[in-house]
Design an enzyme around this catalytic site. Sequence first.
Site, PDB file in Angstrom:
ATOM      1  CB  ALA A  23      -5.285   1.325  10.730  1.00  0.00           C
ATOM      2  CE  LYS A  62       2.131  -3.150   8.593  1.00  0.00           C
ATOM      3  NZ  LYS A  62       2.623  -1.794   8.355  1.00  0.00           N
ATOM      4  CB  THR A 113       5.241   0.047  -2.439  1.00  0.00           C
ATOM      5  OG1 THR A 113       6.040  -0.444  -1.361  1.00  0.00           O
ATOM      6  CG2 THR A 113       6.040  -0.005  -3.732  1.00  0.00           C
ATOM      7  CG  PHE A 163       4.576 -10.001  -6.698  1.00  0.00           C
ATOM      8  CD1 PHE A 163       5.625 -10.353  -5.853  1.00  0.00           C
ATOM      9  CD2 PHE A 163       3.618  -9.106  -6.237  1.00  0.00           C
ATOM     10  CE1 PHE A 163       5.711  -9.822  -4.561  1.00  0.00           C
ATOM     11  CE2 PHE A 163       3.695  -8.578  -4.942  1.00  0.00           C
ATOM     12  CZ  PHE A 163       4.748  -8.940  -4.104  1.00  0.00           C
ATOM     13  NE  ARG A 189      -0.689   4.997   8.722  1.00  0.00           N
ATOM     14  CZ  ARG A 189      -0.917   3.737   9.047  1.00  0.00           C
ATOM     15  NH1 ARG A 189      -1.336   3.429  10.261  1.00  0.00           N
ATOM     16  NH2 ARG A 189      -0.734   2.759   8.185  1.00  0.00           N
ATOM     17  CE  LYS A 249      -2.866  -0.124   3.358  1.00  0.00           C
ATOM     18  NZ  LYS A 249      -2.274   0.704   4.405  1.00  0.00           N
ATOM     19  CD1 TRP A 296       8.885  -3.079  -4.254  1.00  0.00           C
ATOM     20  CD2 TRP A 296       9.970  -4.066  -5.939  1.00  0.00           C
ATOM     21  NE1 TRP A 296       9.974  -3.734  -3.716  1.00  0.00           N
ATOM     22  CE2 TRP A 296      10.666  -4.348  -4.732  1.00  0.00           C
ATOM     23  CE3 TRP A 296      10.479  -4.587  -7.135  1.00  0.00           C
ATOM     24  CZ2 TRP A 296      11.817  -5.121  -4.682  1.00  0.00           C
ATOM     25  CZ3 TRP A 296      11.641  -5.359  -7.093  1.00  0.00           C
ATOM     26  CH2 TRP A 296      12.296  -5.616  -5.875  1.00  0.00           C
ATOM     27  CG  PHE A 335      -4.142  -2.666   9.002  1.00  0.00           C
ATOM     28  CD1 PHE A 335      -3.036  -3.430   8.665  1.00  0.00           C
ATOM     29  CD2 PHE A 335      -4.217  -2.158  10.287  1.00  0.00           C
ATOM     30  CE1 PHE A 335      -2.024  -3.691   9.594  1.00  0.00           C
ATOM     31  CE2 PHE A 335      -3.222  -2.415  11.219  1.00  0.00           C
ATOM     32  CZ  PHE A 335      -2.126  -3.184  10.875  1.00  0.00           C
TER      33      PHE A 335
END
Length: 558
Positions: A275, A107, A75, A384, A96, A73, A412, A303
């Site tokens: 969140a 994480k 990224t 991906f 954030r 998210k 990415w 999230f």
Amino acid sequence: MGIKTDIEIAQECEKRKITEIAANAGIDEKYLEQYGNYKAKVDYKLLKDLESKPNGKLILVTAITPTPAGEGKTTTSVGLADGLRAIGKKSIVALREPSLGPVFGVKGGAAGGGYAQVVPMEDINLHFTGDFHAIGAANNLLAAMLDNHIQQGNVLGIDPKSITWKRAVDMNDRQLRHIVDGLGGRVQGVPREDGFEITVASEVMAALCLASGITDLKERLGRMIVGYSYAGKPVTAHDLKAEGAMAALLKDAVKPNLVQTLEGTPAFIHGGPFANIAHGCNSVMATRMALKLSDYTVTEAGFAADLGAEKFIDIKCRMSGLRPSAVVIVATVRALKYHGGVPKAELNGENLEALEKGLPNLLQHVSNVKDVYGLPCVVAINAFPTDTKAELDLVEKKCKELGVNVALSEVWAKGGEGGKALAEEVVRLCEQPNQFSFVYDEKDSIENKLNAICTKVYHADGVVLDANAKKQLAQITELGFDKLPICMAKTQYSFSDNASLLGAPKGFKITVRNLKVCAGAGFLVALTGDIMTMPGLPKVPAAEKIDVDEDGVISGLF
């Protein structure tokens, strides 16, 4: 040569001086307070001076229900802001700040990934400009003044068994969840049960992120309830005369932080409430600043769209008057296959059957954004190398059936260039009409508000309040706090309050076991399932792989 890690990519980037980034964003140097060459705080007086300037468009980035496979998210948010610049639009990203808990836990950081990152990545993921330390200090000053008041005669008649205020530290430290302190004799304090929350779960963090300025922040701090008297009356920080000193500790923390993406797009990174516990959005002040300075502001909510996006809409937008023009829902083929029952180790192989089983999770989030929040949206498939054409075609076909386009996001690997298609679709959506809507009327009863969130957003059969929550509901209503919005504390891994129910489960109810008044933040927290405000470290914490060499170069951060 192997694939470069995020930290290697970030360290090789040629960063621009923050004064150049500020000038690019239209921020005069007189508003800047530099923290070295590559980061700065921006004086909130800038907001007042920009008051007459129109706002740009606000784009919310959210996601499907998170999985161990990852969604990307942040990224995508960073890459979209770069992508908008790549197609000639003036954009800013507003995010954030990461908490040290996840950075050293499981994480990792929250600065994006690959060629869609904000830098300096190490600083952002570690101490940054000291905001979290200031928030923890303000939180703990209030705790110290509370216990000192009891020790010095307890004029307010505070019942030590009814204290709700906890201490805070920005670290995953399960040992501090439940403690007994004040031991050692009369002069050492009053013995009582106590505990710590992680700083990002502190109400001070939530209040700072929702405040419109220092005066509003001071008022919010004053309204914070620390506990109850023997007579059942709420005792606040104002009663303890604490809000002035707390605000003094926060006078710099309240100023938004300016950094840059790898491609030099201005980035505001400010505040970091969780969140699944708090409202999970960056500060209102940073978002407002970005909107005044850009044509397109990209922001994210923590999230998935059932947690972060709902709180963004029902708490942040309700309190601030902000309104998003479009929503991006991030998904990966791998994560959707995980929702379809494929173990993490087997996600690389094509599996259309599992993808079809997992797709309802994405489609339910899409439906919520369109039909419940009333906003136009696009699905961003974070690409991906293992994704097959058949898998991507299936996702596109199912989304098209709901009238939603899919954009392949390759940020990415390619940075802003890989975000152009997504940027084009977002620009198109921003011009579409929308029927922006809150999930509930805040003037409704607490139970009706809880039911609205549970049935409309989680697709549950309703809400169940246990005996403790029912008692708290009656007390909250009697005290007049029942008209506040609701902040659901729920597992991020499922639409339900059971983390093991993947996909789009049906036939369940949400159980609320605790209701807490956060009068300073301006919402009620409804705790469900086994949600905790102090996480613990995993068996093998990420901290074990982080190191620094004799030149001060950090490795192992991700």
